[in-house]
Design a protein around this motif. Structure first.
Motif, mmCIF file in Angstrom:
data_model
loop_
_atom_site.group_PDB
_atom_site.id
_atom_site.type_symbol
_atom_site.label_atom_id
_atom_site.label_comp_id
_atom_site.label_asym_id
_atom_site.label_seq_id
_atom_site.Cartn_x
_atom_site.Cartn_y
_atom_site.Cartn_z
ATOM 1 N N ARG A 61 -2.606 -1.019 -7.352
ATOM 2 C CA ARG A 61 -2.912 -1.235 -5.947
ATOM 3 C C ARG A 61 -3.326 0.069 -5.269
ATOM 4 N N SER A 65 -6.990 0.366 -3.569
ATOM 5 C CA SER A 65 -7.067 0.682 -2.135
ATOM 6 C C SER A 65 -7.712 2.040 -1.901
ATOM 7 N N GLU A 68 -11.412 1.460 -2.112
ATOM 8 C CA GLU A 68 -11.904 0.854 -0.880
ATOM 9 C C GLU A 68 -12.010 1.892 0.240
ATOM 10 N N TRP A 168 -6.030 5.014 3.857
ATOM 11 C CA TRP A 168 -5.652 4.612 2.496
ATOM 12 C C TRP A 168 -4.353 3.805 2.517
ATOM 13 N N ALA A 171 -4.986 0.328 3.790
ATOM 14 C CA ALA A 171 -5.667 -0.491 2.788
ATOM 15 C C ALA A 171 -4.696 -0.953 1.708
ATOM 16 N N ALA A 172 -3.757 -0.079 1.311
ATOM 17 C CA ALA A 172 -2.778 -0.444 0.290
ATOM 18 C C ALA A 172 -1.853 -1.555 0.780
ATOM 19 N N ARG A 175 -3.799 -4.852 0.922
ATOM 20 C CA ARG A 175 -4.004 -5.426 -0.410
ATOM 21 C C ARG A 175 -2.724 -6.058 -0.935
ATOM 22 N N ASN A 181 -8.833 -5.930 4.123
ATOM 23 C CA ASN A 181 -8.625 -4.776 5.002
ATOM 24 C C ASN A 181 -9.716 -4.648 6.069
#
Length: 442
Positions: A61, A65, A68, A168, A171-172, A175, A181
């Motif tokens: 993950r 992320s 991304e 970041w 995003a994590a 996810r 996100n």
């Protein structure tokens, strides 16, 4: 503590960078930064909300992320071209290391923080590689985790790095929750300072002073808790001040004064001039305002000056009182914050203040000490999906400076102080440092 790298890879952006964004020209201020990658370490205990989560899934993950996030922060996945002072946004990727930590539990690191300082550098790789961004995920047998992050100073100041890490982490978490996100909390950075800030009438830059070699410097961590800060404020405040001193100002004065005593012990007297140089974000003062999350180096140097010569030319001056140094700091910081800077004057202002500092460094009778504050940065809110960090730290570095971070409770200050190895014992035994700080882990 033994740290074994078990995986090394490059994480590329999840979508290719468009051709028109492949070349990023660095601003005049970006170009003069040291070729270093400032570091932050985030420590997560095993008893967080995701303590039972499969480790491999957690690592996957973080990779996904990060990929991304690099799509938005695309220059951080590129490569710095030193000869041309630009970044090739070629999507080569950010370095991503996975490591296992043996012979030590995370709780031992947290209980022996001061003893472990010289070993913390093993928790983040990529110091001398060509990548702009390096990340290391350190897994402890107890389930604890440390995320080490390095980002080139040519691309990011502290504000920019914090934007990247916050994005970041968001995003994590998205996810993990199965949320796109793009519909969550998104930071949309911009890297176009050279297109919106004019580069006219720039002063000629003086040579950047060299960094101290890391093998002749020492870094120590001292803690000034809430009670100590209250005591410092009480003894350093004065009715004549335009406002109450901040915690950063009183701690800066405390360390600056101790630094003067070290200098006096070495030279037999105070040097003619002592400068406290503080880094301050210029973004809030720029008119018209820049786009939100404008990334790059927009940190100004604010200097407080103490002259150790009285009106009669006497150079045998005593070390100033704490209150006197706080007054100088308040005056310099207040003037800086009240000064509005037009977009046309951003680069000239940033370069001029650095020139003034570099000129002072060249003079043999001037002591200069640098201060950088990360206080009030939301570093203790960076949750990647298994809770907030229990500690945030720096590592040893090779120049004389003090870097401030909030303590875990947000009320105190952790000062990471670096000196020449010969000077560090004098600093740590200073009477005020002994009286107002703790040099032991909480």
């Amino acid at each position: 503590m033994e740290v074994d790298i078990i995986c090394t890879k490059l994480i590329k952006p999840s979508a290719p960078t468009p051709p028109h964004l492949r070349t990023l020209k660095l601003s005049p201020v970006d170009q003069i930064q040291y070729s270093i990658k400032p570091t932050a370490l985030f420590y997560y205990s095993a008893d967080g909300s995701a303590g039972a989560e499969d480790v491999e899934r957690r690592i996957n993950r973080l990779e996904t992320s990060l990929s991304e996030t690099l799509t938005r922060f695309y220059p951080l996945a590129g490569r710095y071209i030193e000869d041309g002072n630009w970044v090739d946004c070629n999507d080569d990727g950010a370095e991503f290391f996975v490591a296992k930590v043996k012979g030590c539990r995370l709780s031992e690191v947290l209980s022996r923080r001061d003893e472990m300082i010289d070993q913390l550098a093993h928790l983040v790789g990529g110091a001398y590689t060509s990548s702009i961004t390096s990340v290391q995920i350190n897994m402890f047998d107890c389930g604890g985790l440390v995320i080490g992050i390095r980002v080139s100073h040519h691309l990011c100041d502290g504000f920019s790095a914090a934007c990247f890490i916050a994005s970041w982490a968001s995003a994590a978490v998205s996810r993990k929750a199965g949320i796109d996100n793009d519909h969550g909390q998104v930071i949309s950075p911009t890297f176009d300072l050279t297109s919106i800030l004019p580069e006219n009438d720039l002063p000629k830059m003086k040579p950047t002073p060299p960094l101290m070699e890391t093998d002749i410097s020492a870094t120590k961590r001292i803690v000034i808790d809430r009670a100590a800060i209250s005591a410092l404020r009480a003894i350093s405040d004065d009715p004549s001040f335009p406002r109450k001193p901040s915690r950063v100002e009183v701690v800066t004065a405390l360390i600056w004064r101790a630094r003067m005593r070290v200098s006096r012990a070495k030279h037999g007297r105070l040097r003619s001039t002592s400068l406290a140089a503080l880094t301050m974000d210029l973004r809030p003062r720029i008119v018209p305002p820049l786009p939100p999350s404008s990334c790059g180096n927009l940190v100004n140097m604010v200097t407080a000056r103490f002259v150790a010569v009285d009106s009669g030319g006497n150079t045998e001056m005593p070390v100033p009182e704490l209150k006197d140094l706080v007054s100088l700091l308040i005056d310099s910081i207040t003037k800086s914050k009240e000064t509005v800077v037009s977009r046309e004057n951003v680069f000239p202002t940033l370069l001029r203040t650095r020139n003034e500092l570099y000129e002072a460094v060249e003079k043999g009778e001037v002591d200069v000490f640098m201060f950088t504050s990360w206080c009030n940065f939301p570093v203790y809110k960076f949750d990647f999906g298994w809770g907030k960090p229990v500690w945030v730290s720096r590592i040893h570095w090779g120049y004389e400076a003090a870097i401030f971070l909030d303590t875990e409770d947000g009320d105190g200050i952790e000062a990471w102080v670096s000196f020449n190895k010969q000077d560090m014992p004098l600093f740590l035994q200073d009477k005020d440092i002994l009286a107002f700080t703790s040099q032991e882990a909480p």
